[in-house]
Write an enzyme that holds these catalytic residues in place. Structure first.
Site, short mmCIF file in Angstrom:
data_model
loop_
_atom_site.label_atom_id
_atom_site.label_comp_id
_atom_site.label_asym_id
_atom_site.label_seq_id
_atom_site.Cartn_x
_atom_site.Cartn_y
_atom_site.Cartn_z
N HIS A 89 45.79 45.13 46.46
CA HIS A 89 45.29 43.80 46.09
C HIS A 89 45.58 43.51 44.62
CE1 HIS A 89 41.60 45.31 44.04
NE2 HIS A 89 41.52 46.19 45.03
N ASP A 91 43.89 41.06 42.85
CA ASP A 91 42.72 40.56 42.14
C ASP A 91 41.92 41.70 41.53
OD1 ASP A 91 42.01 41.35 44.79
OD2 ASP A 91 40.15 40.18 44.67
N ASP A 122 41.35 50.05 39.40
CA ASP A 122 41.07 49.29 40.63
C ASP A 122 41.73 47.92 40.58
OD1 ASP A 122 40.06 48.45 43.04
OD2 ASP A 122 38.00 48.24 42.35
N GLU A 156 40.27 40.77 47.59
CA GLU A 156 39.57 41.96 48.06
C GLU A 156 38.24 42.16 47.36
OE1 GLU A 156 38.19 46.08 48.36
OE2 GLU A 156 38.80 45.04 46.52
N GLU A 157 38.18 41.84 46.08
CA GLU A 157 37.03 42.22 45.27
C GLU A 157 35.74 41.48 45.63
OE1 GLU A 157 36.71 44.69 43.66
OE2 GLU A 157 38.61 45.34 42.79
N GLU A 182 44.06 52.12 46.90
CA GLU A 182 42.77 52.01 46.23
C GLU A 182 42.48 53.31 45.47
OE1 GLU A 182 40.72 49.69 45.73
OE2 GLU A 182 40.65 48.24 47.39
#
Length: 424
Positions: A89, A91, A122, A156-157, A182
């Site tokens: 991801h 974001d 992350d 995703e976050e 991840e």
């Protein structure tokens, strides 16, 4: 095809061009793709240009305003050989109060062997590794017998629906296995996650003059306090863990004892429903009996209990209170889920971690949740493995070791070769 020779050549390329890999990850951090608000326009443009220069086939999909999914492929879709998905991801969580950082959270600075900035762990370092690996296979014209799909998602976050679930629902990606970059421990990919049960509980009262409370009106805040006390009892529920999960729990406890030793005291969270009282809003002013109060609660569910069963438990706990309330689900929603450690996609990662690092590797369970659940909903085996300094994730001064980024990129390449050259 000599698989081991090919892998050695790719590993050597990563070593020889490690500065390019780190520079790519640094550039990704420099795009402040905080979610909320979730605008990934600039970082998506950068990634798309990078992948296009590497000769990859790319499709771009806007799932929501300024939220862009990228899907790039190399190799050929095969019925005989495995097809693999790389997923990451773009974001990041907001940087928060920048004055509390020791450095600019969007500098992407490299200092003393560390890559610094929001998203370093992350997961822009992991995302950069996936991009670098996929682009390298394309630039080298490696004839892959299966298809490698790189899926880069924007949402995703916040537990949103405009990333992985969106592209899966629209059948925009497919594969026999998936790796999500991840953050994880260097030797311990994540092969299982607890479930998620986020909800808003709202209680309702009868407004009146504060001077008459508690004899007048019905106080929504008082009722909510009573309700929260009952909901916290979810932790005390005795849950029977399925037998097939016990080996994974054993390995996870070993991990907490030997690797993240400071986490050993938290081992019980793997077998209990956790209850976090995250946010409360209610009342008008101090001299008015409140007519409404809302709390947001985050529960994580172990194996052995479902979301529906938790809903029933909450109803049972609140029934004796005789209060006026309603519950609204939001955010992350899932039951506990996992991929067996002996699945080929898991083996390809753990085997290559051991090859690259020379140390034992084994899969463990995560006490949180991730996009992995969506792939498992579509019967796609999945695990997570990425570079990270775990204690800094979502906090101030987020960072990651550059050497770990290099190691992970090698593992991605080795795993891709092993998996894609394996027949179904």
């Amino acid at each position: 095809m000599n698989i081991n020779k090919l892998k050695d050549e790719l590993f050597q390329y990563v070593d020889d061009h490690s500065e390019d890999l780190i520079e790519l990850c640094s550039r990704l951090i420099q795009f402040p793709s905080e979610n909320p608000p979730g605008d990934t326009t600039d970082i998506t443009n950068f990634i798309e240009d990078y992948l296009t220069e590497s000769g990859l086939n790319i499709e771009r999909y806007e799932s929501n305003d300024k939220m862009f999914n990228l899907v790039a492929t190399t190799g050929e879709k095969s019925m005989e050989y495995n097809n693999l998905i790389f997923c990451g991801h773009s974001d990041v969580v907001p940087a928060g109060d920048k004055s509390k950082w020791s450095f600019d959270p969007f500098s992407g600075e490299v200092k003393d062997g560390w890559l610094l900035g929001r998203g370093a762990s992350d997961m822009k370092a992991g995302l950069g590794g996936l991009i670098f690996a996929t682009a390298l296979l394309s630039r080298k014209n490696i004839e892959l017998p299966g298809c490698l799909t790189l899926a880069i998602v924007p949402d995703e976050e916040t537990g949103g629906e405009f990333g992985v679930p969106w592209i899966l629902e629209k059948d925009l990606i497919a594969g026999d296995g998936c790796l999500i970059a991840e953050p994880s421990s260097p030797q311990n990919p994540t092969i299982g996650q607890k479930g998620s049960y986020w909800f808003k509980l709202t209680t309702y009262g009868t407004p009146g003059h504060g001077s008459l409370s508690p004899l007048a009106g019905g106080n929504a805040i008082v009722d909510l306090i009573a309700a929260v006390q009952e909901i916290r009892k979810l932790w005390d529920i005795d849950i029977t863990i399925p037998n097939e999960i016990r080996p994974l729990l054993k390995e996870s406890k070993r991990y907490m004892q030997e690797v993240e030793k400071e986490r050993e005291e938290f081992y019980p969270v793997l077998e209990h429903i956790t209850v976090n009282i995250g946010k409360i809003e209610g009342g008008t002013k101090s001299n008015v009996i409140p007519e409404k109060c809302t709390v947001e609660i985050d529960c994580r569910l172990p194996f052995g209990i479902t979301q529906d069963e938790v809903t029933e438990k909450i109803s049972e706990l609140l029934a004796p209170l005789n209060i006026d309330y309603e519950i609204e689900r939001f955010g992350f929603k899932s039951n506990a889920n996992y991929t067996p450690a002996d699945d080929p996609v898991c083996k390809s990662i753990t085997d290559n971690i051991e090859v690259v690092s020379g140390k034992e590797a084994y899969g463990v369970m995560q006490w949180a949740s991730s996009d992995a659940r969506h792939f498992r909903d579509y019967n796609i085996p999945v695990l997570q493995y990425g570079p990270a300094h775990l204690s800094t994730i979502h906090g101030y001064d987020e960072r990651v070791r550059t050497e770990q980024i290099i190691t992970c990129c090698k593992v991605y390449l080795g795993a891709a070769i092993d998996y894609l050259y394996t027949t179904k």
